[in-house]
Design a protein around this motif. Structure first.
Motif: not given
Length: 72
Positions: A17-30
């Motif tokens: 799903a994230a790869e279909k977006c043309d902008f950056d997406i970050d995922i964060q833990y702590d």
């Protein structure tokens, strides 16, 4: 948005799903932040934790696709 990815299949679905977006997406833990389009990056954080998803753009289709992983 806060999400939980409990299984390998969840990570794969999230990354697709994230790869279909043309902008950056970050995922964060702590204090660790990884690229949400990186399967290995997400696995390096571990599974069954509550992650924060930070989108640097908007895509309603992406939000709909990951809604099933959302936690309160």
């Amino acid at each position: 948005m806060k999400i939980r990815l409990n299984a390998t299949a969840d990570v794969q679905e999230f990354v697709r799903a994230a790869e279909k977006c043309d902008f950056d997406i970050d995922i964060q833990y702590d204090s660790t932040i990884v690229d949400a389009k990186s399967i290995l990056g997400i696995f390096s954080l571990g599974l069954a934790k509550i992650f924060t998803v930070n989108c640097h753009g908007e895509n309603a289709e992406f939000v709909d696709a990951i809604q099933k992983f959302a936690v309160a």
